[in-house]
Design an enzyme around this catalytic site. Structure first.
Site, PDB file in Angstrom:
ATOM      1  N   GLY A 162       0.499  -1.387  -0.116  1.00  0.00           N
ATOM      2  CA  GLY A 162      -0.381  -0.189  -0.390  1.00  0.00           C
ATOM      3  C   GLY A 162       0.519   1.463   0.271  1.00  0.00           C
ATOM      4  O   GLY A 162       1.856   1.230   0.679  1.00  0.00           O
TER       5      GLY A 162
ATOM      6  N   GLY B 184       6.274  -2.598   3.014  1.00  0.00           N
ATOM      7  CA  GLY B 184       6.607  -3.672   4.107  1.00  0.00           C
ATOM      8  C   GLY B 184       7.003  -5.314   4.702  1.00  0.00           C
ATOM      9  O   GLY B 184       7.250  -5.690   3.621  1.00  0.00           O
TER      10      GLY B 184
ATOM     11  N   THR C 193       6.044  -6.522   0.836  1.00  0.00           N
ATOM     12  CA  THR C 193       7.307  -7.018   0.324  1.00  0.00           C
ATOM     13  C   THR C 193       8.309  -7.062   0.543  1.00  0.00           C
ATOM     14  O   THR C 193       9.723  -7.495  -0.282  1.00  0.00           O
ATOM     15  CB  THR C 193       7.493  -4.756  -0.641  1.00  0.00           C
TER      16      THR C 193
ATOM     17  N   ASP D 226       0.851   1.861   9.182  1.00  0.00           N
ATOM     18  CA  ASP D 226       0.918   0.530  10.713  1.00  0.00           C
ATOM     19  C   ASP D 226       1.881   0.423  11.630  1.00  0.00           C
ATOM     20  O   ASP D 226       1.741  -0.286  12.380  1.00  0.00           O
ATOM     21  CB  ASP D 226       0.479  -0.949  10.155  1.00  0.00           C
TER      22      ASP D 226
ATOM     23  N   ARG E 150      -4.536  -3.996  10.694  1.00  0.00           N
ATOM     24  CA  ARG E 150      -4.706  -4.883  10.879  1.00  0.00           C
ATOM     25  C   ARG E 150      -4.056  -6.228  11.546  1.00  0.00           C
ATOM     26  O   ARG E 150      -4.930  -6.674  12.546  1.00  0.00           O
ATOM     27  CB  ARG E 150      -3.981  -5.050   9.721  1.00  0.00           C
TER      28      ARG E 150
ATOM     29  N   ARG F 280     -22.047   7.092  16.184  1.00  0.00           N
ATOM     30  CA  ARG F 280     -22.140   7.541  15.053  1.00  0.00           C
ATOM     31  C   ARG F 280     -20.911   7.095  14.220  1.00  0.00           C
ATOM     32  O   ARG F 280     -19.842   7.618  15.672  1.00  0.00           O
ATOM     33  CB  ARG F 280     -22.163   8.712  14.767  1.00  0.00           C
TER      34      ARG F 280
ATOM     35  N   LEU G 251      -7.670   7.926   4.056  1.00  0.00           N
ATOM     36  CA  LEU G 251      -7.697   9.067   3.698  1.00  0.00           C
ATOM     37  C   LEU G 251      -6.033   9.184   4.898  1.00  0.00           C
ATOM     38  O   LEU G 251      -5.145  10.170   5.106  1.00  0.00           O
ATOM     39  CB  LEU G 251      -8.579  10.097   4.897  1.00  0.00           C
ATOM     40  N   GLN G 252      -6.122   7.979   5.333  1.00  0.00           N
ATOM     41  CA  GLN G 252      -4.927   7.552   5.897  1.00  0.00           C
ATOM     42  C   GLN G 252      -3.519   7.874   5.222  1.00  0.00           C
ATOM     43  O   GLN G 252      -2.422   8.060   5.758  1.00  0.00           O
ATOM     44  CB  GLN G 252      -4.865   6.432   7.460  1.00  0.00           C
ATOM     45  N   ARG G 253      -4.108   7.959   4.498  1.00  0.00           N
ATOM     46  CA  ARG G 253      -2.343   7.151   3.485  1.00  0.00           C
ATOM     47  C   ARG G 253      -2.448   7.900   2.454  1.00  0.00           C
ATOM     48  O   ARG G 253      -1.219   8.414   2.005  1.00  0.00           O
ATOM     49  CB  ARG G 253      -2.860   5.624   3.160  1.00  0.00           C
TER      50      ARG G 253
HETATM   51  O1  F6P Z   1      -0.849  -2.201   5.194  1.00  0.00           O
HETATM   52  C1  F6P Z   1      -1.134  -1.058   5.324  1.00  0.00           C
HETATM   53  C2  F6P Z   1      -2.658  -0.458   5.201  1.00  0.00           C
HETATM   54  O2  F6P Z   1      -2.791   0.234   5.885  1.00  0.00           O
HETATM   55  C3  F6P Z   1      -3.515  -1.853   6.418  1.00  0.00           C
HETATM   56  O3  F6P Z   1      -3.712  -0.658   7.554  1.00  0.00           O
HETATM   57  C4  F6P Z   1      -5.049  -1.835   5.896  1.00  0.00           C
HETATM   58  O4  F6P Z   1      -5.228  -3.332   6.064  1.00  0.00           O
HETATM   59  C5  F6P Z   1      -4.467  -2.456   4.445  1.00  0.00           C
HETATM   60  O5  F6P Z   1      -3.272  -1.595   4.612  1.00  0.00           O
HETATM   61  C6  F6P Z   1      -5.356  -1.654   3.225  1.00  0.00           C
HETATM   62  O6  F6P Z   1      -5.076  -1.588   2.152  1.00  0.00           O
HETATM   63  P1  F6P Z   1      -6.242  -1.548   0.357  1.00  0.00           P
HETATM   64  O7  F6P Z   1      -5.360  -0.469  -0.096  1.00  0.00           O
HETATM   65  O8  F6P Z   1      -6.233  -3.124  -0.718  1.00  0.00           O
HETATM   66  O9  F6P Z   1      -7.427  -1.403   0.901  1.00  0.00           O
END
Ligand code: F6P
Length: 360
Positions: A13, A116, A119, A141, A185, A278, A285-287
């Site tokens: 990812g 990660g 890879t 993560d 995860r 809610r 958004l975290q990535r």
């Molecule tokens: O490994 C990083 C991660 O962000 C995990 O926390 C998450 O489960 C996964 O990637 C989500 O990946 P994808 O981009 O396939 O939805």
């Protein structure tokens, strides 16, 4: 040796700071008079004739601050070495042979693999079969062992904190319990750091199986003390004691996709407390977005170190951050075990000391 040609790829990812690593690799290689060939979409770019390009320092100037990756990446495909829930897959010999053909045809002497757990596990197969690799640890993560921190984690955590700040104001206006589901995860680092930094009342982690009643009691207790709204941060990998993780999709290649525990927590907490709840799922958004200053600097340092390791011919090693210093460890060590939150550790203890509930 001048005139050397090295390869660079990003796998798994994406994550803020990947371009900072590229910037570091290209800069350090230029100083040595080496060329850097960037392969597109992770190991997939190694299929003959090779989906790649020469990364010139003039062209990579300015990428440091960009989110995502200019090289592209994938956490699926023919080179996935992680399958199902943590299983390891050996890459078929004919796929490896095709990759070797491209690397040889391009004249690549060593390959820098930024990624990660998955890879790096694939990278190790190249090293074990005699092709020199260097690993660079990447994951929001922060679950890789043998490095105190991966770049991308700080940027992801900052998004969680900003989101909690926003949820806080609307939660208090409506006297609601707001649940924020975040990534993680196997390891709950994002939830833990984000939850402490963003003032959560409860944090639910994959490492600490929780009890709904205990979380509900913590919310009701806050109510008795006059706090009429609460924030709960839930890792996507968290689960109640005795129950399995919530899987969103198990149909694809590679690891299963988690997601959905946040909604379940929202329903159950509403039922047990009688309060309106809610759920917000933060997801990718975290990535996304620009890396924080910490991730820009860490990424650059990691990229430069990868080139130095090639110069010293210390192959099969992963760049590692320990005690404020960037060194290296064998890749094998880094992928042998995950870096998980210690339920008895100082960080969880700190959170509990300021009244945060873990549902245990
Ligand atoms: O490994 C990083 C991660 O962000 C995990 O926390 C998450 O489960 C996964 O990637 C989500 O990946 P994808 O981009 O396939 O939805």
């Amino acid at each position: 040796m001048s005139g050397q040609k090295i390869g660079l790829l990003n796998g798994g990812g994406d994550c803020p700071g990947l371009n900072a690593v590229t910037h570091g690799v290209v800069g350090a290689a230029k100083k040595l008079g080496w060329d850097v060939i960037g392969f597109r979409d992770g190991f997939e770019g190694l299929f003959p004739p090779g989906d790649c390009k020469l990364l010139k320092a003039e062209k990579t100037a300015g990428i440091l601050k960009l989110g995502g990756t200019i090289l592209g990446t994938t956490n699926r495909g023919s080179f996935s070495s992680k399958v199902g829930e943590g299983g390891i897959r050996k890459i078929p010999a004919e796929i490896m042979a095709q990759a070797r053909e491209t690397l040889e045809a391009q004249g690549i002497s060593a390959l820098v693999c930024v990624g990660g757990d998955g890879t790096l596990t694939t990278a190790l197969q190249f090293q074990d079969e005699g092709f020199p690799v260097i690993g660079v640890p990447k994951t929001i993560d922060n679950d890789l062992r043998a490095t105190a921190m991966t770049f991308g984690f700080d940027s992801a955590t900052q998004v969680v904190v900003d989101s909690l700040d926003r949820l806080h104001t609307t939660a208090s206006s409506h006297k609601r319990v707001m649940i924020l589901e975040v990534m993680g995860r196997h390891a709950g680092w994002i939830a833990l750091y984000g939850g402490i930094g963003g003032g959560a009342s409860a944090i639910l982690l994959p490492e600490i199986p929780f009890d709904y009643q205990k979380v509900a009691n913590a919310i009701l207790e806050r109510e008795e003390h006059g706090f009429r709204s609460s924030l709960i941060v839930v890792s996507e990998g968290a689960a109640p004691a005795g129950e399995a993780q919530v899987i969103a999709d198990a149909s694809g290649q590679g690891e299963v996709r988690l997601g959905g525990i946040g909604e379940q927590v929202a329903d159950k907490i509403s039922e047990l407390t009688g309060k309106e709840t809610r759920c917000t799922t933060l997801g990718h958004l975290q990535r996304g977005g620009s890396p924080t200053s910490l991730d820009r600097v860490l990424g650059t340092r990691f990229g430069v170190k990868a080139v130095k390791l090639i110069e010293e011919k210390r192959f099969g090693r992963m760049v590692s951050y320990q005690q404020y210093h960037v060194g290296s460890v064998p890749i094998k060590e880094a992928v042998s075990e995950l870096n998980l939150v210690d339920p008895e550790g100082e960080l969880v203890d700190t959170a509990k000391s300021v009244g945060i509930c873990f549902g245990d």
